[in-house]
Design an enzyme around this catalytic site. Structure first.
Site, PDB file in Angstrom:
ATOM      1  N   ASP A 179      50.983  32.633  38.587  1.00 30.31           N
ATOM      2  CA  ASP A 179      51.075  33.443  39.792  1.00 30.31           C
ATOM      3  C   ASP A 179      49.683  33.840  40.280  1.00 30.31           C
ATOM      4  OD1 ASP A 179      52.110  35.727  41.597  1.00 30.31           O
ATOM      5  OD2 ASP A 179      53.961  35.001  40.692  1.00 30.31           O
ATOM      6  N   HIS A 221      51.042  40.608  43.395  1.00 28.35           N
ATOM      7  CA  HIS A 221      52.325  39.896  43.307  1.00 28.35           C
ATOM      8  C   HIS A 221      52.673  39.582  41.858  1.00 28.35           C
ATOM      9  CE1 HIS A 221      54.815  36.153  43.648  1.00 28.35           C
ATOM     10  NE2 HIS A 221      55.334  36.764  44.697  1.00 28.35           N
ATOM     11  N   SER A 394      60.896  35.289  44.931  1.00 25.87           N
ATOM     12  CA  SER A 394      59.897  35.604  43.907  1.00 25.87           C
ATOM     13  C   SER A 394      60.391  36.708  42.992  1.00 25.87           C
ATOM     14  CB  SER A 394      58.582  36.064  44.557  1.00 25.87           C
ATOM     15  OG  SER A 394      57.765  34.987  44.901  1.00 25.87           O
TER      16      SER A 394
END
Length: 582
Positions: A179, A221, A394
């Protein structure tokens, strides 16, 4: 005569008792624990190292301008590759980076070239393919936060509280998050990391997330994904993780997306290879691209061939699945809202496996005053917030990665076995049976953990160092602890094995180790003998790792293999008997 006969019988009985006592004195005990090896499990580190960093600027297209990936039909070293590149008019410095997979006879080169050079290169007979260095994008959106477990409606939706009564995770399981990196300083993620991981954007061993720009904020994120899987739980702080963070599951952070949430196919492929070769058995990939990348396809296949479960976000375009979720080797995850309806953004198609909570920030269906996003750990540099509601596939993918990690913690193994469990135990939504919008349905953590097949114990045994005969066998518990109670030989080797693919042989992807293992391919190493005095109890600790290589021939043969398999089958039967009694 009768007295003499009585005396002889009595003497024989005494000798028999004494011999039994003497024999029992020679039975020793070995207790201990096993744990995953931290580090590369292959000897050739060049498969994940860059030759030199790329300085190409990233344009907002689906690939990096001027960068291409080349795969040759056969292995070529850098000098031979350079010669071929120069033969079509390219500069000697055209090669930017290189990547190879262990056991493969081919390698890949990231190059800088003009379109004219590329057209000439494609015509060379030595070249298998040339493709752009595609871009992959994070699949998330952002909104304000509220840091409490009651706001994590998405856990009860997948029956997670009931699953926690069965397991809260095991330290034997490693999950890689490929990620934007993570924030190691987040207070709700302390102690959950297996290793420092790697940053393939900056090519350094520090995958700290500098933050991803989105909607006027700078967020992390990858930290949000990590929290959903393993945020510290029951610590009177913040949020909970699917794997009850702090109970064992370890996270391997790998950075492949930059501060815009964008990464290249070359870096994503390197991240996949790194994760496989550093012991991760679950890969969470909350990223995607509309482009079918050959190097990503090969990297996913490499993970699959080594029995690694790759969980991928389906995408947020309300269209067909993004790659790599679209590849058959992955577990593709779509998103649903609190009411179990498909989220408006969630991609769909025949490749979809299951759905999980992804949230919808535009509604508050439970009336708690918060938008129905997925709440997890985050990091927002603008205002110092540590938790955030996000929506997207996600957010759905790490719910499934967490369930897979719980399954592995209980001994359920094998990519196709786990896919079968997730599908067969999912709550059917939409049209009856499998459909393109929900796949097999909404994942159910409790039903998955009580499925009636797929369990694979971690067998631990000793071998007489002199005769080579198996001496004592047992199985390790969920935390890796074991006790061998019938050790008769004085000098023994101690081994551990989990038959991940259930094929009854020690093959690539299986977890394997022994006392004395210190890194590299465990199949190629030599165990260290342990001396045990008669009647003694000793404690040992040692490590294991996945075997990363081509498919192997059996290591254990004949009666030795049969004895291990018999104990394994008995352990499996006992496990399911306990489930029935519950």
């Amino acid at each position: 005569m009768k007295k003499r006969k009585f005396f002889v019988i009595s003497l024989f009985f005494v000798v028999f008792l004494l011999s039994g006592c003497i024999f029992s004195l020679y039975k020793s005990r070995i207790s201990g624990s096993i744990s995953p090896f931290v580090g590369s499990v292959v000897e050739d580190k060049q498969s994940v190292l860059a030759i030199e960093p790329s300085t190409s600027s990233i344009e907002f297209e689906h690939h990096v301008s001027g960068e291409y990936i080349v795969k040759f039909n056969d292995w070529l070293d850098r000098n031979k590759a350079s010669s071929l590149f120069m033969s079509v008019g390219m500069e000697k410095s055209s090669i930017q980076k290189a990547l190879s997979f262990r056991g493969s006879k081919t390698n890949y080169f990231l190059i800088k070239a003009s379109e004219e050079n590329i057209e000439k290169l494609k015509r060379l007979p030595e070249v298998e393919f040339v493709e752009p260095n595609y871009l992959f994008f994070s699949q998330a959106e952002v909104t304000p936060n509220d840091p409490y477990y009651p706001e994590q409606w998405h856990y009860s939706l997948i029956n997670l509280p009931a699953a926690w009564s069965i397991t809260k995770g095991s330290s034997l399981t490693v999950v890689a998050i490929i990620d934007t990196g993570v924030r190691f300083d987040h207070p709700d993620l302390q102690g959950i990391f297996y290793d420092d991981g790697y940053d393939f954007v900056d090519d350094d061993p520090d995958p700290t997330d500098p933050g991803m720009s989105y909607d006027g904020k700078i967020i992390s994120h990858g930290t949000h994904v990590a929290g959903t899987i393993a945020a510290l739980t029951n610590n009177s702080q913040g949020v909970s993780g699917v794997c009850w963070g702090g109970s064992g599951i370890r996270i391997l952070p790998i950075r492949v997306l930059d501060d815009s949430g964008i990464g290249t196919s070359f870096d994503v492929a390197r991240g996949i290879v790194y994760a496989v070769e550093h012991g991760a058995k679950v890969l969470n990939m909350s990223l995607g691209s509309p482009s079918d990348s050959s190097i990503i396809r090969d990297a996913i296949k490499y993970a699959y061939d080594n029995d690694v479960v790759v969980v991928c976000a389906a995408g947020n375009d309300n269209g067909s699945l993004r790659y790599p979720a679209k590849y058959p080797e992955t577990i593709a995850v779509g998103a649903v809202r609190l009411d179990k309806e498909r989220a408006w953004y969630s991609n769909y198609g025949p490749e979809l496996d299951v759905v999980a909570p992804g949230g919808d920030l535009g509604v508050d269906q439970n009336g708690d005053g918060n938008p129905d996003g997925v709440l997890s750990t985050c990091w927002i540099s603008n205002d110092g917030e540590l938790y955030e509601f996000l929506q997207g596939t996600s957010m759905a993918a790490p719910h499934v990665s967490g369930i897979v990690a719980l399954l592995m913690s209980k001994g359920y193994t094998g990519v196709e076995t786990i896919r079968k469990i997730l599908r067969y135990t999912a709550e059917d939504l939409g049209e009856p049976g499998f459909d393109n919008y929900y796949g097999a349905g909404l994942v159910d953590a409790y039903r998955a953990l009580t499925y009636d097949t797929g369990y694979e114990p971690f067998i631990v045994w000793t071998v007489d160092a002199v005769t080579g005969v198996i001496d004592s066998i047992t199985s390790a518990d969920e935390g890796g602890n074991f006790l061998l109670t019938e050790v008769k030989a004085r000098s023994v080797y101690v081994y551990a094995w989990r038959d991940v693919d259930h094929n009854m042989y020690l093959t690539s992807g299986d977890l394997y180790g022994y006392y004395g293992y210190s890194g590299g391919n465990p199949k190629d190493g030599t165990p260290t003998a342990i001396t045990v005095e008669p009647g003694e109890t000793i404690t040992v600790e040692f490590q294991f790792s996945p075997i990363i290589t081509d498919r192997l021939k059996p290591v254990f043969e004949g009666s030795l293999l049969q004895k291990v398999l018999e104990i394994k089958e008995a352990a499996v039967e006992e496990y399911y008997n306990k489930l029935e009694r519950k």
